[in-house]
Design an enzyme around this catalytic site. Structure first.
Site, mmCIF file in Angstrom:
data_model
loop_
_atom_site.group_PDB
_atom_site.id
_atom_site.type_symbol
_atom_site.label_atom_id
_atom_site.label_comp_id
_atom_site.label_asym_id
_atom_site.label_seq_id
_atom_site.Cartn_x
_atom_site.Cartn_y
_atom_site.Cartn_z
ATOM 1 N N GLU A 28 -1.507 -4.151 -1.188
ATOM 2 C CA GLU A 28 -1.735 -2.730 -1.377
ATOM 3 C C GLU A 28 -1.657 -1.945 -0.060
ATOM 4 O O GLU A 28 -1.094 -0.868 -0.015
ATOM 5 C CB GLU A 28 -3.120 -2.534 -2.028
ATOM 6 C CG GLU A 28 -3.432 -1.119 -2.449
ATOM 7 C CD GLU A 28 -2.589 -0.650 -3.635
ATOM 8 O OE1 GLU A 28 -1.781 -1.440 -4.139
ATOM 9 O OE2 GLU A 28 -2.747 0.523 -4.033
ATOM 10 N N ASP A 29 -2.201 -2.528 1.005
ATOM 11 C CA ASP A 29 -2.380 -1.750 2.234
ATOM 12 C C ASP A 29 -1.427 -2.104 3.378
ATOM 13 O O ASP A 29 -1.482 -1.484 4.431
ATOM 14 C CB ASP A 29 -3.819 -1.920 2.760
ATOM 15 C CG ASP A 29 -4.830 -1.345 1.787
ATOM 16 O OD1 ASP A 29 -4.415 -0.546 0.926
ATOM 17 O OD2 ASP A 29 -6.012 -1.696 1.875
#
Ligand code: MN
Length: 726
Positions: free
Chosen positions: A85-86
């Site tokens: 996600e990051d």
């Protein structure tokens, strides 16, 4: 500064190694080390709001996961849970480096993380819980997510006020209940306490100060633990463990603020937990406790014989200490204690080292066992439902772009989704994007999808074909309602045309002069106010063609066979007078004549027609003119009639004889008629092409009985094949 951070990180990693050692389970340390390095590199210099290096968060989550006793794959997934996600590391890399299981776990956690809730209002909360359970189709996904949330809640002080409140409420409404249902009491209690810490800081501090002030209580409970220990030993119980316990902040909060009690009024702020080897020892210990202290009867609970829905087992009793202070005693086995703290995760702790396949079987077994223990309890429904949706998905949960959760039955389409939001959204729908991609409108909604409905102009309206696509009754009704309201004329025309086509297809041919009345009757039977309304209902689908046509067939069949309905004439007085062998009800001394069209004979069922000026004309009841007349405007002039007894007058009757032609046929027939002394008024014979002959005969006859005997005799003439009265 950075150097200091790194040192901190290394220390946390050592904590993780320590947790793994403690769990007594075999881990693939090389693989875990590799995951740690990939995560550290991927997060690089990313920092949390608090200023710490980001990697400290996945490391801490991995520690919590190890504390729960989960396996290598789970720890790796915890280390990598925010990577996809990051950072720029794609899921495929994780798959090639660590295998499909890790990739699935990370993907599962990522999906849960991506969900942005718009609100955690009460009605949404249950949907959210169900959806999260359904989405984490491997329980490990949810366990990692709970650890993630726990660490975030522990370290959320740096969040802005608004985020703190929202996260706390979401934790309280969604994640803590899930932890509870999975039976993980440690995580559940800490999640609740941290939520209260953010939601009601004043109350949180008040409770903490109550607990701190109570130093006496601490020595009180220690004293009790000691006494109980001594007494257990005196009674021959050697192996036991006594834990001193303070009720959770949230537990106290509920009693103080939601049940309005003073801190001092709460019985079970302090508790002693006795852990033993066997169930027998538990009941034994219970007896000893009740012997030592006075129990409060209403506070005794046997969760060993009747476990809680989440599998929790223990004996609970509240007793009054010698100082007059009440406290709770919990008695359970080691295994029960373990299950109470780790819930579903306890399973992995026990079965360290089992193969992947065993794990799946065991998980199913665990679910079954849970279902069994649920059956008699009240809130069985919920968990039963959750577990069911985990194993046999029967419901799906999808999001609006704003983050509202829409709950649909499995198999529902994006059209159902649109109508579930609002009928206006469904009626204007022209397409849908699922996870930002255009999809066909019959796309079946899957749990976790974010669905955007694309809307056309206001008056666009649904398509009739949608009725065959949608799955929910709600969508069907809303679509039908639209057609009902918006397209009345069109519906009527469409319904009428469809019905006519269906009648032709079924070869139902209602006589034109009866059609309108027939349809009016059908409409009435369908509880419609008019035939037009019935057509319209057929048009928009409110009335099913198959149902209507069934009723029509029934009525049509009656219509076909039904003899003319008996004529109902008001009879002023019952006077019957013989006249020409016929009695006409209600009319005295009338002139009668026999209709030429059907030549009724005594014995035939007859009806009378009151002519204008020529008396009553008598017809056979099944004469076509009589039947037709009964329907027309002259219907009231048709009257009941019957034959008087002993009719002596002669009547005429016409016969049609068919025969195989032969010499002497006509002679044989005329001889027979002469022998029977029948007056013969007319006779005509003709030869037909195929070697047959037809003879028409008009004779004088007395009554039907007489006629029937004549017909029987003619039939016996050689070559005659049929004799019919015409
Ligand atoms: Mn995280």
């Amino acid at each position: 500064m950075i150097y200091a951070d790194r040192k901190e990180t290394v220390k946390t990693y050592e904590d993780l190694l320590h947790s793994m050692q403690e769990s007594g389970r075999q881990y693939d340390l090389e693989k875990i080390e590799k995951a740690y390095h990939i995560a550290e590199k991927a997060h690089g210099d990313q920092r949390r709001l608090s200023g710490e290096l980001y990697i400290s968060h996945p490391l801490a989550v991995a520690c919590l996961v190890a504390d729960l006793g989960l396996d290598t794959d789970s720890i790796i997934a915890a280390l990598l849970h925010d990577v996809v996600e990051d950072t720029t590391v794609p899921l495929d890399t994780l798959k090639s480096e660590f295998g499909g299981d890790v990739a699935l776990l990370v993907d599962g956690v990522t999906k849960l993380t991506r969900i942005k809730f718009s609100s955690v209002e009460e009605q949404q909360a249950e949907n959210l819980r169900k959806m999260l359970m359904a989405m984490s189709n491997d329980v490990r996904v949810m366990l990692i997510k709970l650890c993630d949330r726990l660490h975030n809640m522990r370290t959320g002080d740096a969040w802005p006020e608004k985020k703190r409140l929202f996260k706390a409420q979401e934790t309280m409404e969604v994640y803590a209940p899930i932890a509870h249902r999975l039976g993980i009491s440690n995580i559940k209690e800490e999640l609740e306490d941290r939520s209260i810490y953010y939601l009601d800081p004043f109350a949180y501090k008040t409770i903490c100060s109550h607990l701190e002030k109570n130093e006496d209580a601490e020595s009180f409970i220690s004293g009790i633990a000691e006494k109980i220990g001594e007494r257990l030993k005196e009674n021959g119980l050697e192996k036991f463990y006594i834990k001193k316990r303070v009720k959770s902040v949230y537990g106290i909060y509920r009693k103080m603020y939601l049940q309005n009690r003073d801190f001092e009024e709460i019985y079970d702020v302090y508790a002693v937990r006795i852990i033993l080897d066997t169930v027998g020892e538990c009941y034994n210990a219970l007896g000893i406790i009740h012997d030592m202290y006075h129990p409060i009867p209403s506070r005794f609970k046997d969760y060993i014989s009747t476990p809680k829905p989440n599998g929790y087992q223990s004996l609970h009793t509240t007793v009054i200490g010698h100082e007059g202070i009440a406290f709770e005693v919990q008695i359970r086995t080691w295994e029960m204690d373990h299950t109470a703290e780790y819930g579903v995760a306890a399973h992995w702790k026990y079965k360290a080292g089992v193969t992947a396949k065993d794990k799946i079987d065991d998980r199913v077994a665990w679910v079954r066992q849970l279902l069994e223990s649920q059956r008699e309890t009240d809130d069985a429904g919920d968990l039963l439902h959750d577990i069911k949706s985990e194993l046999l998905p029967e419901e799906v949960f999808a999001f609006t772009p704003k983050g509202d959760v829409i709950n649909l039955p499995a198999g529902a389409t994006v059209i159902d989704f649109a109508y579930a939001i609002h009928s206006a959204v469904g009626n204007r729908m022209i397409g849908a994007k699922v996870n930002s991609r255009m999809t066909p409108i019959d796309h079946k909604v899957a749990t976790g999808e974010i669905i955007e409905i694309i809307m056309g102009p206001k008056d666009k309206g649904p398509s009739r074909d949608w009725l065959n696509i949608v799955r929910t009754g709600e969508a069907k009704n809303k679509i039908r309602n639209w057609f009902k309201k918006e397209r009345k004329e069109e519906n009527m025309a469409e319904g009428k045309a469809a019905l006519e086509k269906e009648l032709r297809r079924n070869m139902i041919n209602i006589p034109a002069d009866r059609y309108d009345e027939f349809m009016r009757d059908m409409a009435r039977r369908q509880r419609m106010n008019s035939v037009d309304e019935m057509y319209a209902a057929l048009g928009y689908g409110g009335l099913q063609m198959s149902r209507l046509i069934m009723k029509i067939k029934e009525e049509y069949a009656k219509l076909d066979k039904e003899p003319a309905p008996p004529v109902e004439v008001k009879i002023p007085e019952k006077t019957e007078k013989t006249n020409g062998g016929v009695i006409v009800e209600g009319i005295d001394n009338c002139l009668t004549k026999f209709a030429k069209c059907c030549n009724p004979l005594p014995g035939d069922a007859i009806v009378g027609f009151v002519t204008r000026g020529f008396g009553v004309s008598i017809h056979k009841a099944d004469c076509i003119n009589a039947k037709m007349g009964l329907e027309g405007e002259d219907a009231p002039r048709w009257v009941r009639a019957h034959w008087a007894e002993n009719v002596k007058e002669s009547f005429t009757s016409s016969l049609e004889i068919s025969a195989i032609d032969r010499g002497g046929l006509m002679m044989d027939i005329t001889v027979l008629i002469a022998e029977m002394r029948l007056p013969c008024y007319a006779m005509q014979a003709r030869r037909l092409n195929d070697g047959r002959a037809a003879v028409s005969l008009t004779i004088g006859i007395n009554n039907t009985e007489h006629l029937n005997s004549v017909i029987a005799k003619i039939r016996k003439v050689e070559g005659v094949t049929s004799v019919q009265r015409v």
